[in-house]
Design an enzyme around this catalytic site. Structure first.
Site, PDB file in Angstrom:
ATOM      1  N   THR A   1       0.849  -1.186   0.000  1.00  0.00           N
ATOM      2  CA  THR A   1       0.000   0.000   0.000  1.00  0.00           C
ATOM      3  C   THR A   1       0.885   1.236   0.000  1.00  0.00           C
ATOM      4  OG1 THR A   1      -1.750  -1.145   1.194  1.00  0.00           O
ATOM      5  CG2 THR A   1      -1.773   1.250   1.297  1.00  0.00           C
TER       6      THR A   1
ATOM      7  N   LYS B   1      -7.056   1.312  -3.090  1.00  0.00           N
ATOM      8  CA  LYS B   1      -6.721   0.780  -1.763  1.00  0.00           C
ATOM      9  C   LYS B   1      -6.798   1.879  -0.705  1.00  0.00           C
ATOM     10  CE  LYS B   1      -5.294  -1.932   1.517  1.00  0.00           C
ATOM     11  NZ  LYS B   1      -3.937  -2.392   1.721  1.00  0.00           N
TER      12      LYS B   1
ATOM     13  N   LYS C   1      -0.873   5.602   8.988  1.00  0.00           N
ATOM     14  CA  LYS C   1      -0.078   5.711   7.760  1.00  0.00           C
ATOM     15  C   LYS C   1      -0.985   5.693   6.527  1.00  0.00           C
ATOM     16  CE  LYS C   1       1.418   2.610   5.229  1.00  0.00           C
ATOM     17  NZ  LYS C   1       1.894   1.454   4.465  1.00  0.00           N
TER      18      LYS C   1
END
Lengths: 283, 283, 283, 283
Positions: free
Chosen positions: C85, C160, C229
């Site tokens: 990711t 995502k 994050k």
């Protein structure tokens, strides 16, 4: 607030009839020559202008509408002035009911601290009949440094809520600034000093700089609990009028969190302590 | 900003070597006696103190690190002063690399408008070596009304970001206040006047009162686009240091929405127009 | 994640060359017949399709661009698939640089837990060349229950980030719901049960119901630290594309506050514990 | 909602006396064998169990407390069941006043659409006396797929508000996801499909996927106007109980903005159209 304003009025030579839920509080005014009444109704029966200053909407409702309330005793031609912070809808209703009782009503919430009330430096935000406002000029001059006539009934109440929502958001912004600066290693006193000399330097920043730098939120000039109440009145008005206020809304959430975590009797600037805690800042 | 500051320096009698990406912009300074260099490297080679004032981090990086950049030409013992608004991490890196080149670096972003730059009334927020700061006192006095030494490298950059995040949030609070007041029927000029005399009366409120009352967001003193950039730098620092800033975050969202709906070259106070639109207020 | 997917591939009969920063982690795969390489470069030199699954953008950058990285060893005609990711900008850059090296690049982040990786029930979100996507069908079937081709390079990465921002906000909404219900006197198990049968009953609600009711946030399926994050990558993309995301932004603030107050290695659903704390709820 | 539930009850063989403000609406029920009463009082006088389903708190108050209201006619030993969505404080008051009238009161708001009411697939969220709840089992089975006894009076009302606040926030999260994805170049249908297969795939996502992809917010299953009402009841409860709900609060702000900009009779999922507009997305 009320006794500060009443003291100024009696000192300015206005003949005064006073009432307080706690009779003892009226004594210093009696010593200065005020007549003490047993009920709001008696005050109204004795007065051309009736001033009320109360803690919350429930107290305002009771003081005006109770069997011994202001409206039960009001003289025809009187001017009723509510200096409390309430929802504009309540102010408008009081104006309608005052007119039925042959009186005129002004919503006239005051902006400023207890100290400002004693020193006569409040700002008086007035809604209602213009002539009634003009007729109260000498009174407003005795209690405030400035007064504004903002429009019809409810306008003063509206302006007060707007003003307090803005104040709360400015302080939330300051709290976030202090927490970020501290975690970045800056000295909190330097942060408030620099902001206090910037374009964002609202008087509240300068007034609270030392308290924030020293984390001294006691005694409160205005508690977090009362700020939650006022913010909620502002947000309720915004909801009713379909106005989005995202910064005020998240500010309210932080004030709520500060209240829920044991700070409700701290000064409203103690959201800074909450934001420091949520940032993991330890001094 | 840069030419305002440079003009003040040359007028104050400092011998000046200047460079601008757009050579034409250096001409008025040349007319006043400044030497014009062909590259930042030449400026550095000719100067004991090098001042840079650039629009964004990319320009700063290029001006310092490029083959014809400042670091390629810097003298041993020089002081390099960056007056731009960038992330503290970049300032810290510049300090490390300046030291390698035998120079000292100060991050010294300035707070204030283009007009303030011309009038020498900026605030200079400085991080880095204290002796280097002291050595630049005369320069800071020529360009600003006040300067602060806030700590080690990055402290000036940090303080600038905090200060701008606070400023943006204050203006967002004002925008919400104006939208709510207008929808409640108040006159926008009265709203900004009353707030401009309250505890939340930041200088920005007074400075922008007329523009907001008249919806005049052109020309911009500081654009919404630049405010988004600065707010993002502040929020990025907060994310990195794990500091929650909910009021600044939603303020950023409204600045973003204002930019996305065609206001990016308007003054940053034009969030007021967005909040009026979202409240369905029509004047 | 990586070893779960690699195990499935080797079990499905794909000839596999593997590399892991921690060599020990490759041993169980070696035991099942995988060849162990000393560097990503060696893996690339040996493979027609290279799959990478890494913790963060820095690790991706190093693994592709390092002197012993994938791009240094890649065969002409290879397909490089990054299952990590990361920001879409990095995926796009990798696609450009892969093309220069004569290979095709797919960004293919996977959605699902470590358990889903082991069970082959991940969702694979793919951006990049359609033919390359088609060529990887058997691989995607081995590791996931479903794969999507979402558009050109960066589309998988974008999807995502969107998906994780949505997930975080759903969990924040649940956390607020639980805190409010508990403070009103409801049983937390009943709250999650009722919500788990409502229109808002995302699979995450049902999966985490017991953990939330029992305040069991350890061990984490996905930590608050990693969620911060990913949320930040999503918000950064939104800032870059000028898209306001106020609910995701305040969700990020609560995730940040949870991280700053000692919960960074707890499951990301532990924002519920933060919201309970901020509501003054004690069980 | 009311006529869907009443039809199911009469079809299930319950002897029914019905009343509707608009008499015409009772006719189809009369055709199926229901007796039509002239006032709520008459319904109450004729019934062992009284069910009310009303649009808002004002209608509930009037229907119970009016001179021809339920409480004026209620039999001793009756069970009064309010299926409306109101504040828990009103439910608690109704319970107290029902007890004075010799009856038991259940707050039993239902979750689900008009279609669910017709199909008997609502969820019934009940607060109040457990025995009264047990006594109503057959009724709840006729109108819903499931019922929950959540605790004392007000618990059903509380759970309904929590549930709707969660639903609104999930849809706001989806709206932000769609806006970001579109601006990044993804196909809206793909975005809702992928999210609809993810851990955040609440039933509402799947149910509304096509409408969002096609921007078809008319006719509304549940209007933005009603969602603002319910969200406000939830936030008011949170304010009263001192519970911060920042994601719900900013969601409310976006619902308000959608209402203020002309979408109040659109489906509540039309916040997606607002977020697209604020992102400058044009399809």
């Amino acid at each position: 607030m009320g006794s500060g304003m009443a003291t100024r009025l009696v000192n300015a030579g206005f003949p005064l009839t006073v009432w307080n839920r706690t009779a003892l509080k009226a004594e210093p005014l009696a010593a200065r020559g005020a007549r003490v009444a047993g009920t709001p109704r008696e005050v109204a029966a004795a007065s051309e202008v009736v001033l009320t200053s109360l803690a919350d909407p429930a107290a305002v409702t009771e003081t005006y509408y109770g069997p011994d309330g202001v409206l039960a005793g009001t003289r025809r031609g009187a001017i009723l002035v509510d200096l409390s912070t309430v929802a504009p809808a309540l102010s408008k209703q009081l104006a309608v009911d005052s007119e039925r009782a042959g009186a005129r009503f002004l919503d006239a919430p005051v902006a400023g601290s207890i100290k400002a009330a004693e020193e006569g430096t409040l700002a008086v935000l007035v809604g209602g009949d213009r002539d009634a406002y003009d007729a109260c000029q000498e009174i407003f001059k005795a209690i405030g440094r400035i007064s504004y006539h903002l429009g019809p009934s409810g306008s003063g109440a509206t302006m007060k809520l707007i003003s307090n929502a803005m104040l709360a958001t400015v302080v939330q912004a300051l709290a976030e600034a202090v927490a970020l600066g501290e975690k970045a290693g800056l000295d909190p006193a330097a942060i408030v000093e620099v902001i206090g000399a910037s374009s964002a330097a609202a008087p509240v920043v300068k007034a609270k700089a030392a308290a924030i730098a020293e984390r001294a939120y006691h005694p409160a000039a205005f508690t977090l609990k009362l700020m939650q109440k006022d913010l909620w009145l502002a947000l309720s008005l915004a909801n009713e009028l379909t106005v989005p206020m995202p910064a005020a809304a998240v500010t309210h959430d932080m004030v709520v969190a500060a209240n829920a975590t044991g700070r409700s009797d701290h000064d409203f600037t103690a959201v800074t302590a909450l934001m420091e805690q949520l940032a993991g800042v330890t001094r």
